[in-house]
Scaffold this motif. Structure first.
Motif, short mmCIF file in Angstrom:
data_model
loop_
_atom_site.label_atom_id
_atom_site.label_comp_id
_atom_site.label_asym_id
_atom_site.label_seq_id
_atom_site.Cartn_x
_atom_site.Cartn_y
_atom_site.Cartn_z
N UNK A 86 0.81 -1.22 0.00
CA UNK A 86 0.00 0.00 0.00
C UNK A 86 0.86 1.28 0.00
N UNK A 87 2.12 1.19 -0.45
CA UNK A 87 2.91 2.42 -0.60
C UNK A 87 2.21 3.30 -1.64
N UNK A 118 -9.81 10.96 -1.09
CA UNK A 118 -9.96 12.28 -0.50
C UNK A 118 -10.48 12.19 0.92
N UNK A 119 -10.17 13.21 1.68
CA UNK A 119 -10.72 13.50 3.02
C UNK A 119 -10.78 12.27 3.94
N UNK A 120 -9.84 11.37 3.83
CA UNK A 120 -9.70 10.21 4.72
C UNK A 120 -10.88 9.24 4.67
N UNK A 121 -11.81 9.41 3.71
CA UNK A 121 -12.97 8.52 3.70
C UNK A 121 -13.43 8.10 2.30
N UNK A 253 -8.18 6.47 6.29
CA UNK A 253 -9.19 6.53 7.34
C UNK A 253 -10.29 5.54 6.99
N UNK A 254 -11.35 5.51 7.78
CA UNK A 254 -12.46 4.59 7.49
C UNK A 254 -13.01 4.88 6.11
N UNK A 255 -13.07 3.89 5.30
CA UNK A 255 -13.55 4.08 3.94
C UNK A 255 -12.44 3.97 2.92
N UNK A 256 -11.20 4.01 3.38
CA UNK A 256 -10.07 3.89 2.47
C UNK A 256 -9.42 2.53 2.69
N UNK A 257 -9.16 1.85 1.59
CA UNK A 257 -8.82 0.43 1.68
C UNK A 257 -7.54 0.15 2.48
N UNK A 258 -6.60 1.09 2.47
CA UNK A 258 -5.33 0.80 3.15
C UNK A 258 -5.41 1.03 4.66
N UNK A 259 -6.52 1.55 5.13
CA UNK A 259 -6.69 1.88 6.55
C UNK A 259 -6.62 0.63 7.44
#
Lengths: 471, 309
Positions: A86-87, A118-121, A253-259
């Motif tokens: 996830x780099x 965008x926006x961590x989500x 963040x929540x909603x982003x696959x690498x979180x």
């Protein structure tokens, strides 16, 4: 008197046998009762504070200039080091260099293709390819469109994201991140999670954009207040329009696959944990359904009524497997509903733990799979019972294969545990899993297939023996 | 389909033990065939081979002209009681017959009919585990009658029955034979079959000893002996011996004479003025005839259990 002796008649006869003996009916009820009870007990204790932890991570190296009003940024990512799956390496428009400032970014990753986030989500997938790749962001008010291209001429739009809190004067430029490597090791009596920083690096050229001025770049390593031991300091170097950027951390963040959310409990599997106790009643039922025929001598009455022995044993397996499947399905659904309700009361709530419904794919697979697991285990027990012909001996054999590994595995090395969960009938429990964990031994359906192989071998041998031997 | 059981050259060994050896006989319709032999003679083994439960090493057993395994709806062709104990103790009597009926697609009303027939209707809903051996025998007989088969086979059905039950089963066997069915009934006690069997198949150590009618067997065993009761035993013995008879004293005042018909015995004694109170032609019991036949083949002397396989 006329009668019929088709397979249907034998099935019906076996069903009558199953439901007219109290001990077998008790075993079916015990399967349901134990499964639901143990899930209820297990989910009544334990809680999570995952939702009190951080809800996003904003750590990377940023090489930027101010971008005022609407505009475009373009860059060509020449290469990217494969420091982590996830780099991330790409371009970003961000409200400022402060940790947590709103942003939109388009990036390439070594293993997960092009992404517009965008926006961590918000996380939109582009093409599956990797470097080299052309990337472009176009800002129009609060809306930012992301494009990718392989040659810099023909562009494909990945998507458009809305960054509401983006000020008129934002920062735009290149960014690189690489999440820490998390390892879980077994220690005496538990697991210990250890992390270590990784460092991503990427090379960019052809960096251009509205009002970007060569030589006016600012370097910032974005960090939370107080820093993070799992992210190194970043840096960049420019030589004739060719940028090398080194960065560490992740933007997610929540909603982003690498979180990586702070809680990683499998709430579906946990609510089906009662199956591991309910299975004992299933083993007893399966064994008894076979051995009682030999113990009481009714096997001769059975074969006098249907001399086709294969048909008899297949009918037995179908009636047993079908009954256990239905009981197991009922128990799993009830256990799942009670378990989800209990866990919600103990902090298992969104966003760390999104609500899971009965009909969600993985949950449905785990629930139906649990019923299948019990049904196949019942057929395995029937096979062993038919081979051994003695109730106690057969139950001991099956429990030794199913329960003992579960007790032994946690106190063995991680490697041994993985192999136990891969090669013993317990592998079938993998069907309950809906999250990925460091100690996953086998894929869900492959695990069930391992148990099915045990059942097939036992059943096949029982059949061969039954046909060969005098009754 | 002929209502018969035909056994031809049947042979079965368990390890080095020959359980059934070159056994051939036929069970004909319309009569009760007694299948007699001492414990361990191979009766149960033979019956299991007829049912296809045990595979014979050689020979064939046909029911109505075909192997049991090839019969489409087996319970309607042959009803068998092998082991009255072979009932799940946790299952109600009616349910035991019900699964059996379902197995061959027989209607549930037939279950109630046979329960009525064997006198178990009032305990139909009781669990078989609480049944006496006699009740289990009746349940086993009910199971055999379930498919109303033209051929019936009962292994030691009298075991455990009370006197009333014994009278009942004899009547039942006679009635079933009277309906034209072929009946094979095994027993290790010949006396149990007296008055019931028309035909006898006697085996010992797995081999056929006699395959005969009851009438012929009795006649052969009785011989032409005369039993004489006299107060002058020695006088009577010397007179009869001089006349060429073989004489044996069987009691203080009793003598068995063979080689002379009873009329001549009476004539000789009257002529010599010897007193006698009774002269009778000897009539052997079925049990005696059987003892005579199997004297050399008793497998387990003393009180043996029914331990045959």
């Amino acid at each position: 008197m006329t009668g019929r002796d088709g397979f249907t008649q034998v099935l019906r006869g076996e069903l009558t046998k199953l439901v007219t003996v109290r001990s077998t009916v008790w075993c079916v009820l015990a399967t349901i009762g134990l499964t639901v009870l143990l899930t209820t007990l297990a989910t009544s204790v334990g809680s999570t504070n995952a939702n009190e932890g951080p809800r996003f991570v904003d750590e990377f190296h940023f090489v930027h200039q101010p971008l005022t009003g609407d505009g475009t940024v373009t860059a060509h990512v020449v290469s990217q080091e494969r420091s982590q799956e996830w780099a991330k390496a790409g371009i970003m428009i961000k409200a400022g260099a402060a940790n947590g400032a709103p942003y939109a970014a388009i990036m390439v990753t070594p293993d997960h293709g092009v992404r517009l986030q965008s926006t961590f989500d918000t996380d939109i997938s582009g093409n599956g390819g990797t470097v080299p790749r052309w990337l472009r962001l176009t800002r129009t008010g609060a809306s930012v469109a992301g494009f990718e291209s392989t040659d810099g001429n023909s562009w494909r739009q990945v998507g458009t994201v809305n960054v509401g809190a983006l000020p008129a004067s934002a920062e735009a430029g290149l960014f690189v991140s690489s999440p820490p490597k998390i390892e879980t090791v077994k220690t005496n009596g538990g697991n210990e999670t250890r992390g270590s920083a990784t460092q991503g690096a990427a090379v960019f050229d052809n960096v251009s954009g509205t009002s970007l001025t060569p030589g006016r770049w600012t370097d910032d390593t974005v960090r939370p207040p107080g820093g993070d031991p799992l992210a190194n300091e970043g840096r960049s170097a420019e030589e004739a329009g060719r940028f090398t950027v080194v960065g560490s951390g992740d933007v997610a963040g929540y909603g982003i696959a690498s979180w990586q959310p702070p809680g990683n409990d499998d709430i579906v599997a946990n609510s089906l944990g009662g199956v591991q106790v309910g299975l004992m009643a299933v083993v007893a039922l399966g064994v008894l359904f076979g051995t009682s025929e030999f113990k009481t001598g009714t096997i001769r009455t059975t074969f006098a009524a249907s001399p086709r022995r294969t048909r008899v044993l297949v009918a037995k397996a179908l009636v047993l497997g079908g009954s256990v499947f239905l009981a197991g399905l009922f128990a799993s659904v009830i256990a799942f509903l009670i378990g989800q309700r209990n866990m919600r009361r103990h902090g298992y709530e969104p966003p760390a733990y999104p609500y899971v419904s009965l009909t969600d794919g993985p949950a449905l697979r785990a629930i139906i799979g649990s019923a299948l697991f019990l049904a196949v285990l019942a057929v395995f027990s029937l096979g062993i019972g038919t081979i051994r012909r003695r109730t106690v001996g057969a139950i001991v054999v099956v429990l030794a294969l199913v329960v003992v590994p579960q007790i032994l595995a946690p106190v063995m090395s991680l490697n041994a545990e993985v192999w136990i969960n891969r090669l013993t009938p317990v592998a079938g429990l993998a069907i309950q899993r809906t999250t990925e964990r460091f100690d996953d031994a086998i894929a869900p359906w492959a695990g069930l297939a391992v148990l099915a192989a045990y059942a097939a071998v036992a059943f096949g041998f029982a059949l061969w023996q039954l046909r060969k031997r005098d009754a | 389909m002929d209502a018969t059981i035909e056994v031809r050259g049947l042979r079965k060994t368990y390890g080095s033990v020959v359980a059934v050896d070159e056994l051939s006989f036929t069970v004909a319709p319309g009569q009760v065939t007694g299948f007699v032999g001492p414990n361990g003679a191979g009766k149960s083994t033979t019956m299991r081979m007829v049912l296809g439960l045990d595979a014979p090493d050689a020979g064939t057993a046909l029911v109505g002209g075909r192997p049991y395994r090839d019969i489409p709806v087996p319970l309607t062709a042959l009803g068998a009681l092998l082991d009255a104990g072979a009932v799940h103790p946790g299952r109600r009597a009616r349910d035991h017959l019900l699964w059996l009926a379902h197995y061959n697609g027989l209607p549930a009303r037939r279950v109630d009919e046979v329960l009525e027939l064997v006198g178990l209707a009032t305990v139909a809903r009781r669990r078989a585990g609480g049944f006496s051996l006699g009740m289990r025998q009746r349940l086993g007989i009910a199971a055999a009658l379930l498919g109303d088969p033209p051929v019936l086979m009962f292994d030691e059905p009298v075991n455990g029955l009370d006197p009333e039950g014994i009278v009942w089963i004899r009547g039942l066997l006679r009635r079933l034979a009277g309906e034209g069915r072929a009946i094979l009934v095994s027993s290790h006690l010949m006396g149990e079959l007296e008055g019931t069997a028309d035909h006898l198949v006697v085996i010992g150590r797995g081999r056929l000893i006699a395959d005969t009618t009851v009438r012929e067997l009795l006649a052969a065993a009785s011989g032409d002996r005369v039993v004489l009761r006299t107060s002058d035993r020695s006088g009577a013995m010397s007179v009869l011996a001089n006349a060429g008879a073989t004489v044996a004293a069987t009691d203080r005042d009793r003598v068995t004479v063979s080689g002379l018909p009873s009329e001549q015995v009476v004539a000789l004694l009257t002529q010599q003025g010897l007193p006698f109170s009774e002269v009778a032609a000897h009539r052997a019991s079925l049990e005696e005839a059987y003892m005579e036949l199997t004297r050399d083949t008793v497998e387990f002397s003393g009180a043996g259990q029914e331990g045959e396989r």
